[in-house]
Write an enzyme that holds these catalytic residues in place. Structure first.
Site, PDB file in Angstrom:
ATOM      1  N   CYS A 262      77.308  -8.730  54.302  1.00  0.00           N
ATOM      2  CA  CYS A 262      77.941  -8.149  54.869  1.00  0.00           C
ATOM      3  C   CYS A 262      77.432  -6.914  55.270  1.00  0.00           C
ATOM      4  O   CYS A 262      76.341  -6.348  55.024  1.00  0.00           O
ATOM      5  CB  CYS A 262      78.999  -8.034  54.936  1.00  0.00           C
TER       6      CYS A 262
ATOM      7  N   GLY B 171      74.090  17.828  51.761  1.00  0.00           N
ATOM      8  CA  GLY B 171      74.521  17.743  53.452  1.00  0.00           C
ATOM      9  C   GLY B 171      75.850  17.684  53.678  1.00  0.00           C
ATOM     10  O   GLY B 171      75.783  17.653  54.944  1.00  0.00           O
TER      11      GLY B 171
ATOM     12  N   ASN C 133      66.379  21.582  50.605  1.00  0.00           N
ATOM     13  CA  ASN C 133      67.518  21.685  51.203  1.00  0.00           C
ATOM     14  C   ASN C 133      68.123  21.442  52.218  1.00  0.00           C
ATOM     15  O   ASN C 133      68.785  21.042  53.421  1.00  0.00           O
ATOM     16  CB  ASN C 133      68.431  22.207  50.286  1.00  0.00           C
ATOM     17  N   LEU C 134      67.395  22.485  52.666  1.00  0.00           N
ATOM     18  CA  LEU C 134      67.395  23.289  54.291  1.00  0.00           C
ATOM     19  C   LEU C 134      67.303  22.727  55.314  1.00  0.00           C
ATOM     20  O   LEU C 134      67.548  22.513  56.365  1.00  0.00           O
ATOM     21  CB  LEU C 134      66.652  24.405  54.576  1.00  0.00           C
ATOM     22  N   GLN C 135      66.817  21.433  55.273  1.00  0.00           N
ATOM     23  CA  GLN C 135      66.480  19.907  55.686  1.00  0.00           C
ATOM     24  C   GLN C 135      67.905  19.492  56.525  1.00  0.00           C
ATOM     25  O   GLN C 135      68.156  19.313  57.666  1.00  0.00           O
ATOM     26  CB  GLN C 135      65.715  19.014  55.215  1.00  0.00           C
TER      27      GLN C 135
ATOM     28  N   CYS D  17      68.561  10.211  47.972  1.00  0.00           N
ATOM     29  CA  CYS D  17      68.060  10.695  49.343  1.00  0.00           C
ATOM     30  C   CYS D  17      66.864  10.836  49.054  1.00  0.00           C
ATOM     31  O   CYS D  17      66.022  10.603  49.802  1.00  0.00           O
ATOM     32  CB  CYS D  17      68.782  11.828  50.393  1.00  0.00           C
TER      33      CYS D  17
ATOM     34  N   ASP E  14      76.407  12.577  45.389  1.00  0.00           N
ATOM     35  CA  ASP E  14      75.205  11.887  46.805  1.00  0.00           C
ATOM     36  C   ASP E  14      74.928  11.006  45.398  1.00  0.00           C
ATOM     37  O   ASP E  14      73.982  10.264  45.601  1.00  0.00           O
ATOM     38  CB  ASP E  14      74.450  12.996  46.869  1.00  0.00           C
TER      39      ASP E  14
ATOM     40  N   ASP F 117      80.735  22.688  42.851  1.00  0.00           N
ATOM     41  CA  ASP F 117      79.087  22.128  42.932  1.00  0.00           C
ATOM     42  C   ASP F 117      78.258  23.404  41.890  1.00  0.00           C
ATOM     43  O   ASP F 117      79.009  24.148  41.629  1.00  0.00           O
ATOM     44  CB  ASP F 117      78.683  22.941  44.276  1.00  0.00           C
TER      45      ASP F 117
END
Length: 367
Positions: A327, A50, A79-81, A201, A139, A71
């Protein structure tokens, strides 16, 4: 204050590359010399997902001479989103292959060197050894720590970003910056062992368009570092609230160079425990964000004391029992907790701040 450029420029740009990047040459303070520095740069991008997808596209379009893409994963339909390097025809193929194809279509003078390998703490320094700078688009926090460790071993700058749900963070780490600049590393934002289990995610979702926005920010920071143009995010964390279209900065400094965090001579810095959302039960929760920040919401039952007010009189919470400081991302809470512990208060920090609490709450609601 701008950092000096990372690389010396190539002698000359090719005719086609000079035409392709002509709009850069017209930028005030950028010009052909900065473009020739980009052509000489070697940037490592860890992760072709992403964040890595828009980063690779932006760096190639900008004219970076060599992009090393690391990678070990293959393209999946979900993944294509958000991973805009890849196409339906790439399903099941290595993600690094998409990077080679897409960058080549944009910038034929850019060399993309694919490394289909999972980066680990033992391999990071070897894989990243030739890079002028590194961009972390991974990620998982385990990989992020490995990337940061490798960069610290090599002494190269790390452009760092994180996206979860509708929220994001972007900054620059560098343990050996030029003279006159303070070193900042990942452990200054997230001390080792403080994060715990972070929802992925797949657990809480991620806004695909926000990945593109943050990827563009990461690429911009890399361009500024390579060329010496503008001011980078070294020493600052940019916090992005995509749902409310808001951005703000949080200062980030190494604890031993932060006047509010340096203990008196001979006194060790207090050890501050970092806890997860599950540990909030039974504690006094104190939110040290500023007035404008808490308008977007607070943890139910928490008490609002802005950081400056708390640092001016940390003894105000004496006798409050166990206190958890909150915070936005954790940095200011750590400063507050250190001051409270020096005042004898049993203070802890919510790891990841309000962002982590929101992500955890969203994960529970969708479970």
């Amino acid at each position: 204050m701008p950092l000096p450029p990372l690389v010396e420029p190539v002698a000359v740009l090719g005719d086609l590359e000079r035409v392709r990047t002509a709009r850069h040459a017209r930028l005030a303070g950028f010009g052909e010399i900065a473009q020739r520095r980009l052509a000489a740069a070697r940037v490592a991008v860890v992760g072709a997902g992403g964040l890595g997808s828009p980063v690779v596209l932006a760096l190639a379009a900008a004219g970076v001479g060599e992009i090393v893409v690391i990678d070990d994963d293959v393209v999946e339909l979900s993944n294509l989103q958000r991973q805009i390097l890849h196409r339906l025809g790439d399903l099941g193929a290595p993600k690094v292959d998409s990077a080679v194809r897409a960058a080549g279509d944009l910038a034929p003078d850019t060399l993309v060197r694919p490394i289909r390998e999972r980066l680990t703490s033992s391999s990071a320094a070897r894989i990243l050894a030739d890079a002028h700078l590194v961009i972390d688009g991974t990620d998982t926090f385990e990989t992020r720590e490995a990337v940061a460790s490798g960069c610290e071993e090599l002494g190269v700058p790390l452009v760092w970003g994180s996206v979860q749900g509708f929220d994001a963070q972007v900054t620059v780490f560098w343990n050996r910056p030029p003279r006159g600049f303070s070193p900042v590393v990942l452990a200054d934002l997230y001390p080792s062992g403080s994060v715990g289990d972070v929802p992925s995610c797949a657990d809480v979702g991620v806004l695909g368009a926000l990945c593109m926005q943050v990827g563009a920010l990461l690429a911009t920071e890399a361009i500024k570092l390579v060329t010496g143009v503008g001011e980078t995010l070294l020493g600052r964390v940019l916090v992005v609230d995509g749902l409310r279209a808001r951005q703000h900065e949080v200062p980030l400094r190494t604890s031993m160079t932060d006047a509010t965090a340096v203990p008196p001579p001979g006194e060790p810095a207090p050890v501050v425990p970092f806890v997860g959302p599950a540990a909030l039960a039974g504690a006094l929760i104190v939110d040290v964000r500023e007035d404008a920040e808490v308008q977007s919401g607070m943890i139910p039952g928490s008490r609002h004391i802005p950081l400056g007010v708390l640092l001016a009189d940390p003894a105000m919470l004496t006798g409050s029992g166990r206190v958890v400081i909150v915070c936005q991302v954790g940095l200011r809470a750590r400063r507050a907790a250190e001051a409270l512990r020096r005042a004898g208060v049993d203070a802890e920090v919510l790891a990841g701040g309000i962002d982590a609490w929101r992500a955890s709450t969203a994960a529970r609601m969708t479970a």
